[in-house]
Design an enzyme around this catalytic site. Structure first.
Site, mmCIF file in Angstrom:
data_model
loop_
_atom_site.group_PDB
_atom_site.id
_atom_site.type_symbol
_atom_site.label_atom_id
_atom_site.label_comp_id
_atom_site.label_asym_id
_atom_site.label_seq_id
_atom_site.Cartn_x
_atom_site.Cartn_y
_atom_site.Cartn_z
ATOM 1 N N GLY A 1 2.655 1.500 -8.391
ATOM 2 C CA GLY A 1 3.861 0.907 -7.845
ATOM 3 C C GLY A 1 5.102 1.190 -8.665
ATOM 4 N N THR A 2 4.973 1.201 -9.980
ATOM 5 C CA THR A 2 6.139 1.427 -10.845
ATOM 6 C C THR A 2 6.738 2.803 -10.598
ATOM 7 O OG1 THR A 2 5.388 -0.097 -12.556
ATOM 8 C CG2 THR A 2 6.918 1.621 -13.234
ATOM 9 N N ASN B 1 6.318 -11.361 -6.654
ATOM 10 C CA ASN B 1 5.058 -11.326 -7.389
ATOM 11 C C ASN B 1 4.856 -12.520 -8.312
ATOM 12 O OD1 ASN B 1 7.292 -9.746 -8.655
ATOM 13 N ND2 ASN B 1 5.923 -9.824 -10.415
ATOM 14 N N GLN C 1 3.112 -6.467 -3.668
ATOM 15 C CA GLN C 1 2.399 -7.746 -3.672
ATOM 16 C C GLN C 1 2.049 -8.223 -2.262
ATOM 17 O OE1 GLN C 1 0.184 -9.731 -5.743
ATOM 18 N NE2 GLN C 1 1.821 -9.010 -7.088
ATOM 19 N N SER D 1 0.702 -0.212 -3.796
ATOM 20 C CA SER D 1 -0.129 -0.022 -4.986
ATOM 21 C C SER D 1 -1.588 -0.288 -4.662
ATOM 22 C CB SER D 1 0.333 -0.951 -6.110
ATOM 23 O OG SER D 1 -0.469 -0.780 -7.263
ATOM 24 N N HIS E 1 -4.242 -1.069 -6.886
ATOM 25 C CA HIS E 1 -5.044 -2.066 -7.605
ATOM 26 C C HIS E 1 -4.728 -3.506 -7.218
ATOM 27 C CE1 HIS E 1 -2.260 -3.593 -10.849
ATOM 28 N NE2 HIS E 1 -1.579 -2.543 -10.437
ATOM 29 N N THR F 1 -1.211 17.631 -10.603
ATOM 30 C CA THR F 1 -2.494 17.623 -9.917
ATOM 31 C C THR F 1 -2.861 16.201 -9.500
ATOM 32 O OG1 THR F 1 -3.230 19.512 -11.224
ATOM 33 C CG2 THR F 1 -4.936 18.216 -10.119
ATOM 34 N N CYS G 1 3.438 -7.406 -16.099
ATOM 35 C CA CYS G 1 4.216 -6.443 -16.882
ATOM 36 C C CYS G 1 5.076 -7.125 -17.941
ATOM 37 C CB CYS G 1 5.110 -5.618 -15.954
ATOM 38 S SG CYS G 1 4.183 -4.673 -14.738
#
Length: 378
Positions: A70-71, A150, A178, A198, A200, A236, A324
């Site tokens: 996401g970042t 979030n 989120q 994102s 995860h 890659t 974060c």
């Protein structure tokens, strides 16, 4: 008994996702850019994952660009789209309660002469639509708004804001990291040009994310050195992460209603049980417009750091805010922007629930929370 209530930080890997990833860990190792059979095998896997992510949000697969998370997607959306603007279009609008992936990207742009308006929010963490409209200038090129916060879970009125952006021919970016997985998202109907996702946060692997870029929207790459991802993101591809992200997105589409209902029930039960125990608590965020899996609660008379340490000793994993920034001791920038009293901001804990949590777990958690709070009150 360990109880994980920090799903907003990251979610455990789903067993179906793990099974989908295993072949690409054990044997399918070709570079997707290679033309031989090994490369074609992994290229097919990337293309399939791209389609899975696209279907989950109502996009075309050509509109999905894979990133490391996401970042990176937020950075690509803001910096990449602003760098692609014509001369004079150097202003963007965001809010004071964005994730730091957006806020820090804004600060970076300011260093190079771009101008940013950081809109305030009300006591529930919601931006006012008319303030968005009032902030628009002739040189405004982009509006970036977090869909579901979030830290407190408040959901912003992105459809209304997107309509304003369309009226003024301004790009609209939505950070949906989120909300993806818990809120219905259909970019074929929403007036959104860029959207961050994102892996995860939806029971997929870490290290994979995506940026939805509506067809025709210009975004300059941040990573150079290759033609991957339609020249939007060189390097890659992370085959293992992308395959897992694709499968997790497929499961979002498949189980969305059932998971959402489960999360709503968990949150309601958890909050009701805490109130029933006569603890001095305040629930932060919007009462109605909120994500179903986040409960930000202040325990009046406590302090966040001490409470988190004590909860951890009791086997409860929670957080003070964004993963974060929760390693720092500063008060949440989100709660500060809401202008809440110090006794509220200094005692806030974020509990976030997942598909694998149970009512029985939460009842055990609230009993432990009560024990810790009453001990600390003495």
């Amino acid at each position: 008994m360990l109880i994980y209530l920090d799903n907003a930080a990251t979610t455990p890997l789903d067993s179906e996702v793990r099974a989908a990833m295993l072949p690409y860990l054990e044997g399918a190792y070709g570079n997707p850019s290679s033309i031989h059979a090994f490369g074609r095998q992994t290229r097919a896997a990337v293309d399939n994952a791209r389609s899975q992510v696209a279907r989950a949000i109502g996009a075309d697969s050509s509109e999905i660009v894979f990133t490391s998370g996401g970042t990176e997607a937020d950075n690509l959306a803001l910096i990449g789209s602003m760098h692609a603007q014509e001369a004079g279009k150097n202003h963007l609008i965001t809010t004071q309660v964005e994730h730091h992936a957006v806020l820090d990207a804004c600060k970076y742009l300011e260093r190079f002469g771009y101008e940013v308006t950081y809109l305030p929010v009300d006591q529930y963490g919601m931006v006012q639509i008319e303030e968005v409209r009032a902030a628009i200038r002739p040189e405004t090129a982009l509006i970036s708004i977090l869909h579901g916060n979030n830290e407190i879970g408040t959901i912003q009125p992105i459809e209304a804001i997107g309509n304003i952006a369309r009226e003024h021919q301004i790009l609209f970016h939505v950070d949906a990291v989120q909300s993806f997985g818990s809120e219905p998202i259909d970019v074929s109907k929403l007036p959104v040009d860029l959207m961050t996702l994102s892996s995860h946060k939806i029971y997929g692997p870490k290290g994979a994310g995506a940026l939805y870029i509506r067809s025709g929207v210009k975004v300059l790459p941040r990573a150079l050195g290759g033609a991957q991802e339609r020249r939007k993101r060189a390097g890659t591809e992370n085959i293992l992460g992308i395959v897992g992200f694709g499968k997790a997105s497929e499961l979002v589409e498949k189980y969305h209603s059932a998971r959402r209902d489960h999360l709503i029930h968990l949150r309601q039960s958890f909050i009701a049980d805490l109130f029933a125990r006569s603890l001095h608590i305040v629930v932060n965020g919007h009462e109605d417009m909120h994500l179903p899996h986040i409960a930000n609660i202040s325990f009046l008379g406590m302090d966040t750091e001490t409470l988190l340490i004590q909860l951890d000793m009791e086997g409860i994993a929670a957080a003070s805010g964004s993963a974060c920034t929760s390693g720092t001791l500063s008060v949440s920038h989100v709660l500060k922007a809401m202008q809440l009293p110090a006794e509220v901001t200094n005692a806030a804990i974020r509990f976030s629930f997942g598909k694998d949590n149970t009512i029985q777990e939460l009842k055990a958690a609230t009993a432990k929370i009560e024990k810790v709070v009453r001990r600390l009150y003495r």
